[in-house]
Motif scaffolding. Structure first.
Motif, PDB file in Angstrom:
ATOM      1  N   ARG A  82       0.887  -1.316  -0.044  1.00 31.51           N
ATOM      2  CA  ARG A  82       0.051   0.137  -0.050  1.00 31.51           C
ATOM      3  C   ARG A  82       0.735   1.447  -0.065  1.00 31.51           C
ATOM      4  NH1 ARG A  82      -1.689  -3.369   3.759  1.00 31.51           N
ATOM      5  NH2 ARG A  82      -1.333  -2.103   5.454  1.00 31.51           N
ATOM      6  N   SER A  83       2.151   1.326   0.017  1.00 34.01           N
ATOM      7  CA  SER A  83       2.997   2.241   0.288  1.00 34.01           C
ATOM      8  C   SER A  83       4.169   1.826  -0.511  1.00 34.01           C
ATOM      9  CB  SER A  83       3.428   2.828   1.546  1.00 34.01           C
ATOM     10  OG  SER A  83       4.265   3.718   1.636  1.00 34.01           O
ATOM     11  N   HIS A  84       5.053   2.498  -1.083  1.00 39.13           N
ATOM     12  CA  HIS A  84       6.191   2.286  -1.785  1.00 39.13           C
ATOM     13  C   HIS A  84       7.471   3.100  -0.895  1.00 39.13           C
ATOM     14  CE1 HIS A  84       4.355  -0.335  -4.536  1.00 39.13           C
ATOM     15  NE2 HIS A  84       3.568   0.627  -4.837  1.00 39.13           N
ATOM     16  N   ASN A  85       7.049   3.810  -0.136  1.00 39.17           N
ATOM     17  CA  ASN A  85       7.960   4.401   0.866  1.00 39.17           C
ATOM     18  C   ASN A  85       8.844   3.771   1.431  1.00 39.17           C
ATOM     19  OD1 ASN A  85       9.634   6.084   2.424  1.00 39.17           O
ATOM     20  ND2 ASN A  85       7.476   7.521   2.908  1.00 39.17           N
ATOM     21  N   LEU A  86      10.111   3.428   1.153  1.00 35.99           N
ATOM     22  CA  LEU A  86      10.984   2.484   1.884  1.00 35.99           C
ATOM     23  C   LEU A  86      11.446   2.914   3.101  1.00 35.99           C
ATOM     24  CD1 LEU A  86      13.168   1.123  -1.265  1.00 35.99           C
ATOM     25  CD2 LEU A  86      11.241   0.195  -0.067  1.00 35.99           C
ATOM     26  N   ARG A  87      11.242   4.253   3.486  1.00 33.40           N
ATOM     27  CA  ARG A  87      11.811   4.918   4.817  1.00 33.40           C
ATOM     28  C   ARG A  87      10.655   4.282   5.866  1.00 33.40           C
ATOM     29  NH1 ARG A  87      10.426  10.854   5.141  1.00 33.40           N
ATOM     30  NH2 ARG A  87       8.928   9.944   6.654  1.00 33.40           N
ATOM     31  N   LEU A  88       9.641   3.558   5.604  1.00 27.09           N
ATOM     32  CA  LEU A  88       8.739   3.063   6.578  1.00 27.09           C
ATOM     33  C   LEU A  88       8.703   1.581   6.943  1.00 27.09           C
ATOM     34  CD1 LEU A  88       5.360   4.927   5.108  1.00 27.09           C
ATOM     35  CD2 LEU A  88       7.095   5.749   7.099  1.00 27.09           C
ATOM     36  N   ILE A  89       9.687   0.982   5.784  1.00 31.27           N
ATOM     37  CA  ILE A  89       9.756  -0.435   6.080  1.00 31.27           C
ATOM     38  C   ILE A  89      10.324  -0.886   7.353  1.00 31.27           C
ATOM     39  CG2 ILE A  89      12.170  -0.941   4.945  1.00 31.27           C
ATOM     40  CD1 ILE A  89      10.461  -3.105   3.517  1.00 31.27           C
ATOM     41  N   ASP A  90      11.213  -0.087   8.026  1.00 33.63           N
ATOM     42  CA  ASP A  90      12.134  -0.664   9.267  1.00 33.63           C
ATOM     43  C   ASP A  90      11.414   0.134  10.479  1.00 33.63           C
ATOM     44  OD1 ASP A  90      12.889   2.111   9.267  1.00 33.63           O
ATOM     45  OD2 ASP A  90      14.861   1.636   9.847  1.00 33.63           O
ATOM     46  N   ARG A  91      10.166   0.659  10.405  1.00 36.41           N
ATOM     47  CA  ARG A  91       9.652   1.126  11.439  1.00 36.41           C
ATOM     48  C   ARG A  91       8.921   0.006  12.614  1.00 36.41           C
ATOM     49  NH1 ARG A  91       7.448   6.546  11.180  1.00 36.41           N
ATOM     50  NH2 ARG A  91       6.351   6.167  13.248  1.00 36.41           N
ATOM     51  N   ALA A  92       8.915  -1.167  12.163  1.00 37.73           N
ATOM     52  CA  ALA A  92       8.427  -2.363  12.914  1.00 37.73           C
ATOM     53  C   ALA A  92       9.479  -2.415  14.411  1.00 37.73           C
ATOM     54  CB  ALA A  92       8.225  -3.223  12.537  1.00 37.73           C
ATOM     55  N   ARG A  93      10.828  -2.159  13.716  1.00 39.40           N
ATOM     56  CA  ARG A  93      11.959  -2.359  14.777  1.00 39.40           C
ATOM     57  C   ARG A  93      11.833  -1.362  16.049  1.00 39.40           C
ATOM     58  NH1 ARG A  93      15.470   1.685  14.750  1.00 39.40           N
ATOM     59  NH2 ARG A  93      15.658   2.946  12.980  1.00 39.40           N
ATOM     60  N   THR A  94      10.942  -0.330  15.987  1.00 35.33           N
ATOM     61  CA  THR A  94      10.957   0.969  16.840  1.00 35.33           C
ATOM     62  C   THR A  94      10.037   0.492  18.014  1.00 35.33           C
ATOM     63  OG1 THR A  94       9.352   2.184  15.617  1.00 35.33           O
ATOM     64  CG2 THR A  94      11.742   2.649  15.201  1.00 35.33           C
ATOM     65  N   VAL A  95       9.312  -0.683  17.654  1.00 35.42           N
ATOM     66  CA  VAL A  95       8.135  -1.094  18.365  1.00 35.42           C
ATOM     67  C   VAL A  95       8.597  -1.423  19.728  1.00 35.42           C
ATOM     68  CG1 VAL A  95       6.013  -2.609  18.775  1.00 35.42           C
ATOM     69  CG2 VAL A  95       6.376  -1.310  16.550  1.00 35.42           C
ATOM     70  N   ILE A  96       9.358  -2.355  19.850  1.00 33.71           N
ATOM     71  CA  ILE A  96      10.160  -3.011  21.127  1.00 33.71           C
ATOM     72  C   ILE A  96      10.594  -2.155  22.074  1.00 33.71           C
ATOM     73  CG2 ILE A  96      11.741  -4.550  22.086  1.00 33.71           C
ATOM     74  CD1 ILE A  96      10.914  -6.417  19.850  1.00 33.71           C
ATOM     75  N   PRO A  97      11.444  -1.051  21.657  1.00 31.83           N
ATOM     76  CA  PRO A  97      11.768  -0.189  22.483  1.00 31.83           C
ATOM     77  C   PRO A  97      10.722   0.707  23.201  1.00 31.83           C
ATOM     78  CG  PRO A  97      13.314  -0.058  20.548  1.00 31.83           C
ATOM     79  CD  PRO A  97      12.128  -1.111  20.297  1.00 31.83           C
ATOM     80  N   SER A  98       9.594   1.081  22.121  1.00 32.10           N
ATOM     81  CA  SER A  98       8.642   1.924  22.794  1.00 32.10           C
ATOM     82  C   SER A  98       7.789   1.164  23.958  1.00 32.10           C
ATOM     83  CB  SER A  98       7.655   2.159  21.529  1.00 32.10           C
ATOM     84  OG  SER A  98       8.019   3.050  20.700  1.00 32.10           O
ATOM     85  N   ILE A  99       7.581  -0.115  23.664  1.00 36.42           N
ATOM     86  CA  ILE A  99       6.948  -0.909  24.744  1.00 36.42           C
ATOM     87  C   ILE A  99       7.627  -1.209  25.943  1.00 36.42           C
ATOM     88  CG2 ILE A  99       6.050  -3.450  25.158  1.00 36.42           C
ATOM     89  CD1 ILE A  99       4.511  -1.451  23.010  1.00 36.42           C
ATOM     90  N   GLN A 100       9.100  -1.374  25.928  1.00 38.35           N
ATOM     91  CA  GLN A 100      10.102  -1.425  26.811  1.00 38.35           C
ATOM     92  C   GLN A 100       9.928  -0.218  27.740  1.00 38.35           C
ATOM     93  OE1 GLN A 100      13.500  -2.362  24.743  1.00 38.35           O
ATOM     94  NE2 GLN A 100      13.407  -4.358  25.645  1.00 38.35           N
ATOM     95  N   ALA A 101       9.776   1.230  27.047  1.00 38.57           N
ATOM     96  CA  ALA A 101       9.603   2.345  27.840  1.00 38.57           C
ATOM     97  C   ALA A 101       8.454   2.508  28.672  1.00 38.57           C
ATOM     98  CB  ALA A 101       9.757   3.391  26.988  1.00 38.57           C
TER      99      ALA A 101
END
Length: 139
Positions: free
Chosen positions: A114-133
């Motif tokens: 649904r998006s071809h913006n490759l900047r967004l592909i690694d956003r999932a890796r930021t979830v664990i640090p958010s949950i840890q905080a």
């Protein structure tokens, strides 16, 4: 986390227009003055402490220049609402949950085509640090 947010929600001390995405990348400067704010698509009426919590998200936090406690004291001295530890903690957890949700949706949009913006592909890796905080703040 959602249960904790529901169980600990309190009405804002003084509802106000909340930007919803207040961070350095959305601020326009002229010299040392702020002259504008960009990206108002998440604006709503709510607790102004939310903007403080969002501004201090780890990815763009000004913490190394202005510690959160120092910022809160200056904010209150300038006429901002009193920032209780409970309101700050609740809004920090809420903002991390919001950020994690946005991150998962962004990565999903790329993976699902649904998006071809490759900047967004690694956003999932930021979830664990958010949950840890969140878990640290909840205790």
């Amino acid at each position: 986390m959602y249960d904790w947010l529901d169980d600990n929600a309190a009405p804002p001390a003084r509802p106000a227009v909340v930007h919803g995405d207040l961070r350095p990348g959305n601020v326009l400067y002229e010299g040392d003055r702020i002259v504008g704010l960009l990206d108002w698509e998440m604006a709503h009426v709510g607790d102004p402490v939310e903007d403080i919590a969002w501004a201090y998200h780890a990815l763009w936090s000004p913490e190394r220049f202005v510690p959160l406690e120092e910022f809160v004291a200056a904010y209150e001295a300038a006429g901002g609402v009193p920032v209780t530890p409970a309101a700050l903690r609740w809004n920090r957890v809420s903002c991390e949950v919001k950020y994690a949700t946005i991150s998962l949706q962004a990565a999903s949009a790329v993976i699902g085509g649904r998006s071809h913006n490759l900047r967004l592909i690694d956003r999932a890796r930021t979830v664990i640090p958010s949950i840890q905080a969140c878990l640290e703040w909840i205790g």
